[in-house]
Design a protein around this motif. Structure first.
Motif, PDB file in Angstrom:
ATOM      1  N   GLN A  10       0.808  -1.225   0.000  1.00 40.99           N
ATOM      2  CA  GLN A  10       0.000   0.000   0.000  1.00 40.99           C
ATOM      3  C   GLN A  10       0.844   1.280   0.000  1.00 40.99           C
ATOM      4  N   GLU A  11       2.004   1.196   0.651  1.00 40.96           N
ATOM      5  CA  GLU A  11       2.808   2.412   0.846  1.00 40.96           C
ATOM      6  C   GLU A  11       3.612   2.799  -0.401  1.00 40.96           C
ATOM      7  N   PHE A  12       3.726   1.876  -1.346  1.00 43.76           N
ATOM      8  CA  PHE A  12       4.577   2.100  -2.514  1.00 43.76           C
ATOM      9  C   PHE A  12       4.024   3.254  -3.349  1.00 43.76           C
ATOM     10  N   LYS A  13       4.911   4.148  -3.798  1.00 50.13           N
ATOM     11  CA  LYS A  13       4.460   5.350  -4.507  1.00 50.13           C
ATOM     12  C   LYS A  13       4.633   5.199  -6.014  1.00 50.13           C
ATOM     13  N   TRP A  14       3.521   5.296  -6.735  1.00 52.82           N
ATOM     14  CA  TRP A  14       3.552   5.240  -8.197  1.00 52.82           C
ATOM     15  C   TRP A  14       3.442   6.652  -8.735  1.00 52.82           C
ATOM     16  N   GLY A  15       4.250   6.968  -9.733  1.00 50.15           N
ATOM     17  CA  GLY A  15       4.223   8.346 -10.203  1.00 50.15           C
ATOM     18  C   GLY A  15       4.687   8.511 -11.635  1.00 50.15           C
ATOM     19  N   VAL A  16       4.788   9.783 -12.011  1.00 54.49           N
ATOM     20  CA  VAL A  16       5.282  10.157 -13.337  1.00 54.49           C
ATOM     21  C   VAL A  16       6.106  11.438 -13.159  1.00 54.49           C
ATOM     22  N   TYR A 346      24.534   0.150   0.403  1.00 53.92           N
ATOM     23  CA  TYR A 346      25.081   1.212   1.256  1.00 53.92           C
ATOM     24  C   TYR A 346      24.172   1.350   2.482  1.00 53.92           C
ATOM     25  N   PRO A 347      24.673   1.060   3.657  1.00 52.64           N
ATOM     26  CA  PRO A 347      23.813   1.120   4.847  1.00 52.64           C
ATOM     27  C   PRO A 347      23.209   2.516   5.066  1.00 52.64           C
ATOM     28  N   ALA A 348      23.899   3.564   4.617  1.00 53.63           N
ATOM     29  CA  ALA A 348      23.397   4.920   4.867  1.00 53.63           C
ATOM     30  C   ALA A 348      22.217   5.299   3.958  1.00 53.63           C
ATOM     31  N   VAL A 349      21.919   4.483   2.970  1.00 56.12           N
ATOM     32  CA  VAL A 349      20.755   4.769   2.111  1.00 56.12           C
ATOM     33  C   VAL A 349      19.507   4.257   2.824  1.00 56.12           C
ATOM     34  N   LYS A 350      18.640   5.210   3.194  1.00 59.00           N
ATOM     35  CA  LYS A 350      17.474   4.819   3.992  1.00 59.00           C
ATOM     36  C   LYS A 350      16.379   4.219   3.124  1.00 59.00           C
ATOM     37  N   GLU A 351      16.132   4.865   1.993  1.00 60.69           N
ATOM     38  CA  GLU A 351      15.011   4.453   1.153  1.00 60.69           C
ATOM     39  C   GLU A 351      15.340   4.831  -0.286  1.00 60.69           C
ATOM     40  N   ILE A 352      14.898   4.019  -1.223  1.00 58.95           N
ATOM     41  CA  ILE A 352      15.178   4.316  -2.639  1.00 58.95           C
ATOM     42  C   ILE A 352      13.841   4.514  -3.358  1.00 58.95           C
ATOM     43  N   ILE A 353      13.792   5.545  -4.189  1.00 52.34           N
ATOM     44  CA  ILE A 353      12.632   5.732  -5.063  1.00 52.34           C
ATOM     45  C   ILE A 353      13.179   5.733  -6.492  1.00 52.34           C
ATOM     46  N   VAL A 354      12.590   4.956  -7.369  1.00 55.67           N
ATOM     47  CA  VAL A 354      12.969   5.046  -8.786  1.00 55.67           C
ATOM     48  C   VAL A 354      12.282   6.307  -9.302  1.00 55.67           C
ATOM     49  N   THR A 355      13.049   7.366  -9.463  1.00 57.17           N
ATOM     50  CA  THR A 355      12.442   8.648  -9.848  1.00 57.17           C
ATOM     51  C   THR A 355      12.355   8.830 -11.363  1.00 57.17           C
ATOM     52  N   GLU A 356      13.056   7.972 -12.127  1.00 56.64           N
ATOM     53  CA  GLU A 356      12.892   7.974 -13.592  1.00 56.64           C
ATOM     54  C   GLU A 356      13.212   6.586 -14.142  1.00 56.64           C
ATOM     55  N   ASN A 357      12.360   6.138 -15.063  1.00 57.99           N
ATOM     56  CA  ASN A 357      12.614   4.941 -15.865  1.00 57.99           C
ATOM     57  C   ASN A 357      11.639   5.012 -17.039  1.00 57.99           C
ATOM     58  N   VAL A 394      15.171  -5.223  -0.718  1.00 57.17           N
ATOM     59  CA  VAL A 394      15.679  -3.900  -1.074  1.00 57.17           C
ATOM     60  C   VAL A 394      14.674  -2.829  -0.622  1.00 57.17           C
ATOM     61  N   ARG A 395      15.203  -1.747  -0.060  1.00 52.44           N
ATOM     62  CA  ARG A 395      14.343  -0.697   0.501  1.00 52.44           C
ATOM     63  C   ARG A 395      13.833   0.248  -0.591  1.00 52.44           C
ATOM     64  N   VAL A 396      13.172  -0.306  -1.606  1.00 48.71           N
ATOM     65  CA  VAL A 396      12.650   0.541  -2.693  1.00 48.71           C
ATOM     66  C   VAL A 396      11.182   0.815  -2.419  1.00 48.71           C
ATOM     67  N   MET A 397      10.816   2.127  -2.479  1.00 51.09           N
ATOM     68  CA  MET A 397       9.480   2.526  -2.029  1.00 51.09           C
ATOM     69  C   MET A 397       8.678   3.307  -3.068  1.00 51.09           C
TER      70      MET A 397
END
Ligand code: FCB
Length: 456
Positions: A10-16, A346-357, A394-397
C-alpha cells in the motif's frame, strides 16, 4: 512472473516525472529570465536541427489539461521541476511573482485532484545570468543555489512535502562542463571538476535547507545509474569498467553518504581536491530521507588507450546487435535490479525511489491511436525487476515513469518520444498512448500487460 500493484504494498508510490525546460515553453514571458538552455538552443544553436524549447509542449499555458490527464490516468504522484529563472530571473535577488504564481497554480491543482506534488529544484536550467559569472564552476553557486532553495521552500513548503534537490548531477556536469554537448557547452577537466564539486556541495546543502524550512518534509536527490559490464574478461576491460563505474555511478552518491569521492578507483578524481576548502568533506554529507534512482540502460565498457583520463570507452548498443531504443540505449531490464541492489548495499541509504525509468520508441499515430507495445513491455519488465529486488528486501518505495508527455529531449531535440502521452508539436494535441492506458490499469490494479483499452 505474474504480478499486480498489490505485490508492492500500500505504501509504494507510483508516479510520473517531468522537467520544466522540457515541457513548459513560454521561455520569455511574464518576467522569466533566460536559462542556459535558452542560450544553448537559441543563440548557440547547439541542438539537432536547431530546435529549442521555446514552445515545446506549451505546458505553461496547458498545465490544467496536462495535470487533468495525470488524474485521468490515476497516477497519484507527480514529480516536476521548477524553472529557476522563472522564479529568480537573474538567478539571485528579485523574485518574479508571476513565476511563483504559476507553480502555486500547478501545486494547488494537483492537490485539488488528489495528486501528490514532488518538486525537483534543479533539472538543468541554470539562469543564464549566473552562467555569465561562471555558473557551476563558480563556488558562489553554493550561495545562489541555497537562496533559490530557501525561496522555493518558503513559497511552496506549506503544501509540497516531497523535495528532490538535484537531477542527475553527473549528467549535467559531465555533458555540460566536460563534453560540451549540453548547456552551457563548456569543456575540459577543470571545468568539470569545479562544477562537479560545487554541485556535490549544493546537493547536501539543499537537503539541509529543505529539512530546516519545510515542516514534515521528505527530502531526496537523484542519481543516474547504469549497470556496467566489461566488454570482455580481459583485465584491461575489467579495470576500465571499474573506472567508468566510479565516475558514472559513484562520484556523487558516495560523498553524500559521507564516503568522499571514489578516488581509490579513479585516480584522476584526486584533482578535485584543488577545489576543496577546509570543512568541505563534512559539508558534502547529508542524510537524505530517500535516494532517487534513474535508470534507462546498461553500459558495456572497453579499455581504450586513446581516451584521455579514463582510458575507457562505452561500446554503444548498435555496435553490439542488441535490442535498443531510439536513443541507442540497450533495453536491459536487469540493470534496474542491479542498480537497486547496489544502492541498497550502502547502509546509509534509507530508502530508494525510482524517480525515472522509461524509453523512447518510434511512436506513430495510426487511426488516432499509438499502440506502443514496445514501451508497455519495457515498463512491465522493469517494474518486474523492481519487484524482484523488493522481494529480496531492497528498501525501494516508489517508481516514477519518465515521462508524461513527449517533449524536448535536450541535445536530441524532439525526435525521441518518451511520453505516456503523444504530443503533436504543431497542434499541441495530446493522445494517450496504449502504454498510458496500461500504466493506468496497472495502478488501478485492474489489469496486466494484455489489457489495452484505449478509452480514457
Ligand atoms: C534523464 C533526464 C531526463 C530525460 C531522460 C530521458 O537523464 O533526467 O530529463 O532526458 O534522461
Amino acid at each position: 512472473m505474474q504480478f499486480t500493484k498489490e505485490d508492492f504494498g500500500q505504501e509504494f508510490k507510483w508516479g510520473v516525472s517531468t522537467a520544466a525546460y522540457q515541457i513548459e515553453g513560454s521561455h520569455d514571458v511574464d518576467g522569466k529570465g533566460f536559462s542556459i538552455w535558452d542560450t544553448f538552443s537559441n543563440k548557440l544553436k547547439r541542438i539537432a536541427g536547431n530546435q529549442n524549447g521555446n514552445i515545446s509542449c506549451d505546458h505553461y499555458n496547458r498545465y490544467t489539461g496536462d495535470i487533468t490527464l495525470i488524474y485521468k490516468l490515476s497516477i497519484p504522484n507527480y514529480r516536476f521541476s521548477v524553472s529557476w529563472s522563472r522564479i529568480l530571473p537573474q538567478g539571485t535577488g528579485a523574485v518574479n511573482q508571476s513565476g511563483i504564481d504559476f507553480y502555486n497554480r500547478k501545486i494547488d491543482l494537483c492537490l485539488e485532484l488528489g495528486i501528490e506534488p514532488w518538486i525537483t529544484l534543479y533539472h538543468w536550467d541554470l539562469p543564464e545570468a549566473l552562467q555569465q559569472k561562471g555558473g557551476w564552476t563558480n563556488r558562489e553557486v553554493v550561495t545562489w543555489f541555497s537562496n533559490f532553495t530557501a525561496c522555493c521552500a518558503e513559497h511552496f513548503g506549506d503544501r509540497v512535502k516531497h523535495w528532490i534537490i538535484l537531477n542527475e548531477p553527473m549528467v549535467f556536469t559531465g555533458a555540460g562542463y566536460f563534453l560540451g554537448v549540453h548547456a552551457p557547452g563548456k569543456k575540459g577537466l577543470s571545468n568539470f571538476l569545479a562544477a562537479a564539486h560545487h554541485a556535490a556541495l549544493c546537493q547536501a546543502e539543499g537537503g539541509r535547507i529543505v529539512r530546516e524550512l519545510v515542516y514534515d518534509s521528505k527530502v531526496g536527490t537523484t542519481f543516474s545509474y547504469s549497470h556496467i559490464d566489461p566488454f570482455s574478461q580481459d583485465e584491461k576491460d575489467i579495470r576500465a569498467a571499474k573506472k567508468v563505474d566510479a565516475l558514472l555511478n559513484r562520484m556523487f552518491l558516495e560523498p553524500l553518504l559521507g564516503m568522499g569521492y571514489p578516488i581509490g578507483d579513479l585516480k584522476i578524481l584526486k584533482r578535485i581536491e584543488k577545489f576543496m576548502l577546509p570543512g568541505d568533506a563534512e559539508m558534502l554529507a547529508f542524510d537524505m530521507d530517500f535516494i532517487g534512482l534513474q535508470n534507462y540502460t546498461r553500459e558495456i565498457v572497453k579499455h581504450s588507450f586513446f581516451t584521455p583520463f579514463v582510458k575507457a570507452r562505452i561500446v554503444k548498443a548498435d555496435q553490439r546487435d542488441v535490442e535498443r531504443t531510439v536513443m541507442n540505449w540497450e533495453v536491459y531490464p536487469p540493470s534496474i535490479y542491479n542498480a537497486l541492489k547496489r544502492f541498497n548495499s550502502y547502509p546509509a541509504v534509507k530508502e530508494i525511489i525510482v524517480t525515472e525509468n522509461g524509453a523512447a520508441f518510434q511512436d506513430l499515430i495510426v487511426a488516432g491511436e499509438v499502440r506502443d507495445t514496445q514501451r508497455i513491455k519495457f515498463l512491465h519488465d522493469h517494474i518486474e525487476q523492481v519487484l524482484l529486488a523488493k522481494k529480496e528486501g531492497v528498501r525501494v518505495m516508489g517508481y516514477f515513469v519518465w515521462t508524461l508527455l513527449d517533449n524536448f529531449e535536450w541535445a536530441e531535440g524532439f525526435y525521441p518520444r518518451f511520453g505516456l502521452v503523444h504530443v503533436d508539436f504543431e497542434t499541441q494535441k495530446r493522445v494517450v498512448k496504449a502504454s498510458g492506458i496500461w500504466y493506468r490499469d496497472f495502478i488501478r490494479c485492474k489489469g496486466r500487460e494484455d489489457i489495452i483499452d484505449h478509452k480514457l
